[in-house]
Design an enzyme around this catalytic site. Structure first.
Site, PDB file in Angstrom:
ATOM      1  N   GLU A  24       2.902 -10.719 -14.141  1.00  0.00           N
ATOM      2  CA  GLU A  24       2.707 -11.009 -15.565  1.00  0.00           C
ATOM      3  C   GLU A  24       3.534 -10.084 -16.454  1.00  0.00           C
ATOM      4  O   GLU A  24       3.101  -9.651 -17.515  1.00  0.00           O
ATOM      5  CB  GLU A  24       1.219 -10.952 -15.929  1.00  0.00           C
ATOM      6  N   GLY A  25       4.736  -9.804 -16.004  1.00  0.00           N
ATOM      7  CA  GLY A  25       5.651  -8.953 -16.757  1.00  0.00           C
ATOM      8  C   GLY A  25       5.672  -7.551 -16.202  1.00  0.00           C
ATOM      9  O   GLY A  25       4.702  -6.807 -16.349  1.00  0.00           O
ATOM     10  N   THR A  26       6.748  -7.163 -15.541  1.00  0.00           N
ATOM     11  CA  THR A  26       6.845  -5.825 -14.958  1.00  0.00           C
ATOM     12  C   THR A  26       6.792  -4.755 -16.046  1.00  0.00           C
ATOM     13  O   THR A  26       6.968  -5.029 -17.239  1.00  0.00           O
ATOM     14  CB  THR A  26       8.164  -5.663 -14.186  1.00  0.00           C
ATOM     15  N   THR A  30       7.454 -18.925 -12.150  1.00  0.00           N
ATOM     16  CA  THR A  30       8.368 -18.155 -11.306  1.00  0.00           C
ATOM     17  C   THR A  30       9.004 -19.018 -10.221  1.00  0.00           C
ATOM     18  O   THR A  30       8.355 -19.887  -9.632  1.00  0.00           O
ATOM     19  CB  THR A  30       7.616 -16.985 -10.656  1.00  0.00           C
ATOM     20  N   GLN A  68       8.988  -2.644 -16.623  1.00  0.00           N
ATOM     21  CA  GLN A  68      10.302  -2.576 -17.260  1.00  0.00           C
ATOM     22  C   GLN A  68      10.459  -3.662 -18.329  1.00  0.00           C
ATOM     23  O   GLN A  68      11.051  -3.423 -19.381  1.00  0.00           O
ATOM     24  CB  GLN A  68      11.402  -2.678 -16.203  1.00  0.00           C
ATOM     25  N   GLY A  96      -7.129  12.958   4.160  1.00  0.00           N
ATOM     26  CA  GLY A  96      -6.800  12.062   5.267  1.00  0.00           C
ATOM     27  C   GLY A  96      -7.669  10.823   5.294  1.00  0.00           C
ATOM     28  O   GLY A  96      -7.219   9.740   5.688  1.00  0.00           O
ATOM     29  N   ILE A  99       2.840 -18.477  -6.707  1.00  0.00           N
ATOM     30  CA  ILE A  99       1.975 -19.146  -7.668  1.00  0.00           C
ATOM     31  C   ILE A  99       0.508 -18.866  -7.329  1.00  0.00           C
ATOM     32  O   ILE A  99      -0.005 -19.278  -6.282  1.00  0.00           O
ATOM     33  CB  ILE A  99       2.248 -20.661  -7.692  1.00  0.00           C
ATOM     34  N   THR A 100      -0.147 -18.151  -8.239  1.00  0.00           N
ATOM     35  CA  THR A 100      -1.531 -17.748  -8.031  1.00  0.00           C
ATOM     36  C   THR A 100      -2.452 -18.958  -7.967  1.00  0.00           C
ATOM     37  O   THR A 100      -2.362 -19.869  -8.797  1.00  0.00           O
ATOM     38  CB  THR A 100      -1.989 -16.817  -9.160  1.00  0.00           C
TER      39      THR A 100
END
Length: 390
Positions: free
Chosen positions: A366-368, A125, A370, A343, A156-157
């Site tokens: 990792e891919g939405t 990304t 959509q 609450g 970046i993880t």
């Protein structure tokens, strides 16, 4: 050969016990410090969980995907930050090397990845390239027998902890889209790499992401996954591991959803209103029942897909179905868990407030959802077109 069924069951039971006795009690410290405690990292390393998917011949556990998903069902009942610190090692951080790497690359990196000595991270990304990953702008230009990599990677993880980056960069500037992208193995100490500060996120504290800048970072052609002959094939390598990664993430969602339901059920059986436990109210029961049914469905989907992959099937559409359904499912379960708490669910004194925020990311990374919908729909259309001869 992977671990036998008895040892796999024993490991799953051990993880279940560790989650209850060590990980859940460590959640508050992890959140407060925004860092997984060192003793927890060491514990997970000692269990071999950094090498779940690395073949035994390279020091890993070599688990089939079904066994891996069952471990995630258990591990991810605790904060997903604990899974995140080892997730890239078991996902694309190692699987690209396992699938397409040279023997020299496998022997050099995989044993250290499996032991947890080396954290592997994946750099795809960019600031202007997310879902449209093939449009990335990072470049790898030739300089003699080497490449010079320049560009910025985002979100970046495990970037702050990583010792090895798989960097996707455009090595063939004359080829559009995914065709000109190579995957490079770049060690974090290579000159020209700058890792930014940890991102401030809505949730998942303790799981770190950061920007990485590559400024004329010199690597040899042998740093390409698979060697120089796989130049320009990096995006294909990434696609090969997506099915496994999406099924793995579906299992993560199942584990997180189970924890949310456990918290909601426990609260509903303790909280009293109108002279009785709120668990006796039918509208509360409806939310509990809907959550249980959806978790069961996601669990079954995930196990089925994992078994198919273990059997050698290529199932990109079903893997997307798993990731889409499970990530949407955990969002619904999280919302119901907060609602059942009323609450109290909005207060940080109860775990569901944090778990609700943690769950929101699953529908994005990792891919939405959509993107998964597009993958599924296009596969259906393609299959139908073939069936009628179009």
């Amino acid at each position: 050969m992977p671990l036998d069924e008895g040892l796999t069951l024993e490991l799953t039971e051990t993880v279940r016990r560790v989650v209850e006795e060590r990980l859940i009690p460590a959640e508050e410290q992890t959140v407060a410090e925004d860092k997984v405690p060192d003793e927890i990292r060491a514990l997970l390393r000692d269990l071999g969980l950094f090498g779940i998917s690395v073949p035994e011949s390279y020091g890993g556990l070599g688990l089939p995907l079904e066994a891996e998903t069952r471990l995630m069902f258990e591990l991810c009942r605790a904060s997903v930050a604990f899974r995140s610190i080892l997730g890239t090692n078991n996902g694309i951080g190692s699987q690209g090397i396992v699938i397409d790497g040279t023997e020299a690359q496998k022997r050099h990196y995989l044993p250290r990845i499996a032991s947890g000595e080396l954290i592997a991270s994946f750099c795809l990304t960019e600031p202007d390239s997310g879902s449209d990953a093939a449009s990335l702008r990072s470049v790898a230009r030739t300089d003699g027998d080497d490449f010079l990599i320049s560009g910025t990677k985002r979100y970046i993880t495990n970037a702050p902890e990583a010792g090895l980056f798989t960097v996707m960069a455009r090595s063939e500037p004359d080829q559009p889209g995914a065709k000109g992208i190579s995957a490079f193995l770049v060690e974090a100490e290579t000159p020209g790499i700058t890792v930014g500060p940890w991102d401030r996120k809505m949730g998942q504290r303790g799981a770190h992401t950061a920007d990485i800048t590559f400024d004329e970072v010199r690597v040899p052609a042998t740093a390409i996954i698979g060697g120089p002959e796989r130049r320009g094939q990096g995006f294909k390598t990434a696609m090969k591991v997506l099915d496994r990664g999406r099924v793995h993430l579906a299992a993560v969602c199942v584990g997180a959803a189970q924890r949310l339901l456990d918290e909601a059920l426990s609260y509903a059986m303790d909280r009293r209103q109108f002279g009785q436990e709120i668990a006796q109210f039918q509208l509360i029961q409806a939310m509990l029942a809907d959550s249980q049914a959806e978790i069961y469905a996601a669990r079954c989907m995930t196990i089925d897909a994992a078994r198919r992959i273990d059997a050698g099937e290529k199932i990109p559409m079903l893997a997307s179905c798993c990731k889409m359904f499970a990530s949407e499912m955990v969002g619904r379960v999280a919302d119901r868990a907060v609602q059942i708490h009323g609450g109290a669910g909005y207060m940080a004194d109860y775990p569901v407030e944090r778990l609700y925020r943690d769950a929101r990311l699953f529908r994005i990374y990792e891919g939405t959802t959509q993107i998964q919908q597009l993958v599924i729909a296009r596969a259906l259309i393609s299959e139908a077109s073939e069936a009628i001869g179009r």
